[in-house]
Design an enzyme around this catalytic site. Structure first.
Site, PDB file in Angstrom:
ATOM      1  N   HIS A  19       0.874  -1.175   0.000  1.00 43.81           N
ATOM      2  CA  HIS A  19       0.000   0.000   0.000  1.00 43.81           C
ATOM      3  C   HIS A  19       0.910   1.223   0.000  1.00 43.81           C
ATOM      4  O   HIS A  19       1.978   1.207   0.603  1.00 43.81           O
ATOM      5  CB  HIS A  19      -0.920   0.004   1.218  1.00 43.81           C
ATOM      6  CG  HIS A  19      -1.850   1.176   1.251  1.00 43.81           C
ATOM      7  ND1 HIS A  19      -2.772   1.398   0.254  1.00 43.81           N
ATOM      8  CD2 HIS A  19      -1.994   2.195   2.132  1.00 43.81           C
ATOM      9  CE1 HIS A  19      -3.444   2.506   0.530  1.00 43.81           C
ATOM     10  NE2 HIS A  19      -2.989   3.010   1.660  1.00 43.81           N
ATOM     11  N   CYS A 104      -3.104   2.572  -5.609  1.00 44.00           N
ATOM     12  CA  CYS A 104      -2.638   3.565  -4.647  1.00 44.00           C
ATOM     13  C   CYS A 104      -1.240   4.071  -4.988  1.00 44.00           C
ATOM     14  O   CYS A 104      -0.916   5.227  -4.695  1.00 44.00           O
ATOM     15  CB  CYS A 104      -2.684   3.009  -3.225  1.00 44.00           C
ATOM     16  SG  CYS A 104      -1.809   1.448  -3.026  1.00 44.00           S
TER      17      CYS A 104
END
Length: 157
Positions: A19, A104
């Protein structure tokens, strides 16, 4: 552990994927997070995400994180003040994202460099013998079920 500076890309180790967030200073990051019932599981191709500003400790949870400005050797970052301004302008927006093309990492690299790039997606696109059906199957698999992906209108950044 390297201490982040404003404008740094933060890579957070999640189970089965990375992430990404953008450090904006004072312990805070800006990143995209899933919204709705499927917040814990992203098995569908299309979802919506919210751009949030969270403490890095909250965004990372118990997962390890590191500063990773790996694209600095090929892309020129905007000045720090512009990176932060671009990121802060996104906070609170609800953005659609698409599992196979945007994630992301694309979000934070667009903020830092003005160009959305992601090695974790590109690697799957160029893997030898990787057919479109195999890529789709991989995207739908548990391995990619938690990727936080998005699509940003160019006029907003």
């Amino acid at each position: 552990l390297e201490y982040p500076m404003p404008g740094d890309l933060i890579e957070i180790d999640r189970p089965h994927y990375q992430h990404w967030a953008l450090y904006v200073g004072d312990g805070y990051v800006i990143h995209v997070t899933p919204i709705g019932k499927a917040a814990g599981s992203m098995t569908l191709l299309f979802k919506k995400a919210k751009v949030e500003k969270d403490l890095l400790d909250k965004a990372a949870g118990k997962d390890n994180w590191r500063v990773n400005n790996k694209y600095d050797n090929v892309l020129i970052p905007f000045p720090v003040e512009e990176i932060i301004w671009r990121a802060e302008c996104q906070v609170g927006r609800i953005v659609p994202y698409f599992l196979l093309y945007k994630n992301c990492e694309h979000f934070v690299t667009k903020l830092r460099y003005g160009e959305a790039v992601s090695e974790q997606v590109e690697w799957h696109r160029v893997s030898p013998g990787c057919l479109p059906e195999q890529l789709l199957a991989a995207a739908l698999s548990e391995r990619f079920s938690h990727l936080f992906l998005y699509f940003i209108q160019p006029s907003y950044i």
